[in-house]
Design an enzyme around this catalytic site. Sequence first.
Site, short mmCIF file in Angstrom:
data_model
loop_
_atom_site.label_atom_id
_atom_site.label_comp_id
_atom_site.label_asym_id
_atom_site.label_seq_id
_atom_site.Cartn_x
_atom_site.Cartn_y
_atom_site.Cartn_z
CD GLN A 36 -6.75 6.23 8.68
OE1 GLN A 36 -6.37 5.86 9.77
NE2 GLN A 36 -7.66 5.56 8.01
CG MET B 144 -6.53 2.25 7.20
SD MET B 144 -5.53 2.48 5.74
CE MET B 144 -6.76 2.18 4.46
CB THR C 117 3.45 -0.02 7.10
OG1 THR C 117 2.14 -0.07 7.69
CG2 THR C 117 4.44 -0.37 8.19
NE ARG D 91 -4.54 -6.60 6.66
CZ ARG D 91 -5.53 -6.54 5.79
NH1 ARG D 91 -5.82 -5.41 5.19
NH2 ARG D 91 -6.24 -7.59 5.50
CD GLU E 280 -7.69 -1.52 8.50
OE1 GLU E 280 -8.45 -1.22 7.57
OE2 GLU E 280 -6.46 -1.66 8.37
N GLY F 82 0.84 -1.21 0.00
CA GLY F 82 0.00 0.00 0.00
C GLY F 82 0.87 1.25 0.00
CG ASP G 87 -1.41 -0.48 9.24
OD1 ASP G 87 -1.96 0.58 8.97
OD2 ASP G 87 -1.85 -1.59 8.91
NE ARG H 193 -26.29 12.76 15.93
CZ ARG H 193 -26.48 13.42 14.79
NH1 ARG H 193 -25.50 14.07 14.21
NH2 ARG H 193 -27.66 13.43 14.24
NE ARG I 40 -26.36 10.35 12.46
CZ ARG I 40 -27.44 10.18 13.22
NH1 ARG I 40 -27.49 9.23 14.13
NH2 ARG I 40 -28.48 11.00 13.08
O1 F6P Z 1 -1.08 -1.90 5.58
C1 F6P Z 1 -1.58 -0.63 5.48
C2 F6P Z 1 -3.04 -0.63 5.23
O2 F6P Z 1 -3.31 0.72 5.18
C3 F6P Z 1 -3.91 -1.38 6.24
O3 F6P Z 1 -4.12 -0.69 7.41
C4 F6P Z 1 -5.16 -1.60 5.44
O4 F6P Z 1 -5.92 -2.66 5.95
C5 F6P Z 1 -4.62 -1.90 4.10
O5 F6P Z 1 -3.42 -1.17 3.99
C6 F6P Z 1 -5.55 -1.57 2.98
O6 F6P Z 1 -4.91 -1.69 1.79
P1 F6P Z 1 -5.55 -1.61 0.33
O7 F6P Z 1 -6.97 -1.19 0.46
O8 F6P Z 1 -4.73 -0.62 -0.40
O9 F6P Z 1 -5.39 -2.95 -0.23
#
Ligand code: F6P
Length: 364
Positions: A290, A184, A140, A186, A237, A11, A142, A177, A282
């Site tokens: 990001q 992001m 990354t 993973r 996520e 990514g 992340d 609210r 919401r």
């Molecule tokens: O690894 C970075 C990241 O941004 C993750 O947090 C996310 O799940 C993933 O890439 C999404 O990647 P793409 O939608 O580009 O495949």
Amino acid sequence: MKRLLIVTGGGDCPGLNAVIRAIVHRASKERHWEVLGSIQAFNGILWEPSEVVVLNTKKVAGIHFQGGTIIETTNKGGPFSWPVKDKNGNWKTIDRSDEMIRKLQAMHIDAVINIGGDGSQQISEKLFKKGLNIIGVPKTIDNDLSSTDFTFGFQTAVQIATEAVDKLVTTAASHNRVFVLEVMGRDAGWIALNAAVAGGAEVCLIPEIPYDIQKVKAALEKRFTFDRGFAVVVVSEGAFPKGGEVVSENSKEAGYENRILGGIAQQLIVDLKEVGFKHGMRETVLGHLQRGGVPIAYDRVLAAQFGVKAFEMALAGDFGKMVSYQHPDFVAVPLKKAIAKPNLIGKNSTLVKTARGLGICLGN
Ligand code: F6P
């Protein structure tokens, strides 16, 4: 003349162009080095005809503040899992790594710098074992790569997420609210937890700490007196409830091996309603906002240091290693060590203790 190939894989991430520029500038100080870039990670080498560009100081002028990567990237396929259709029309993957190494030899490539995350550095390690002169640069948003204090791009993502929290606080307060912000992350909750601390969120849910919905409900209810109040929840996520699963789906894109994550914010709202939470809620999913756009100054400086060090490792013939930021130094660590385990938030880490000290509920 020696030839260096730059590859950006996985990514995209703010600061990729700043790393490319730094490598090219540092290489231009040496008399006998030419720098090339492969388009879309190693695809540029694997395609017929191959697609590579010459990267000189003119080509990289002014790119340090541009988001994305001027040589493009991909998180599908790669030399070890190249997608092809079998005779029934179904996708399968084949190993083209030996062929790719032969192609690189024919192109007189002396060294490769692979700028990428965990998946890309696993490819680097496998190629190194096959004899390729390769160096990794950790990338990354992340921040889940170990053996480095930070990856570049991460602080920019935290800044973007924090600005989102700041904005949601004002609308949440105005409407009494709860806002659930999905960011992001993973496997690691670095973006979520940093943004929650920086933005003053009430609840933060991360993959490292499976949450209990009743605890989340109780923390949110405390924020309301006679129906008045507000709260912000930041959720990675990849967060999931105790005994439950990450919200994700299979990708139908050929060669894409990851599951697509997303939807935990919406799921959390459904689950909170189910356990009787009555106030208005919401969700906002920040997604790829990001990853795009201008890297903050901190990441540009980090990227520049990663790039210069990576070239100097190539110059010294220090291959099979990844550049690692170990404050205040940039050192070389074996790729094997760098990919051995992910960089996750420790349950008893100072950051977790700080969040709890601030009264942030982590869902347990
Ligand atoms: O690894 C970075 C990241 O941004 C993750 O947090 C996310 O799940 C993933 O890439 C999404 O990647 P793409 O939608 O580009 O495949």
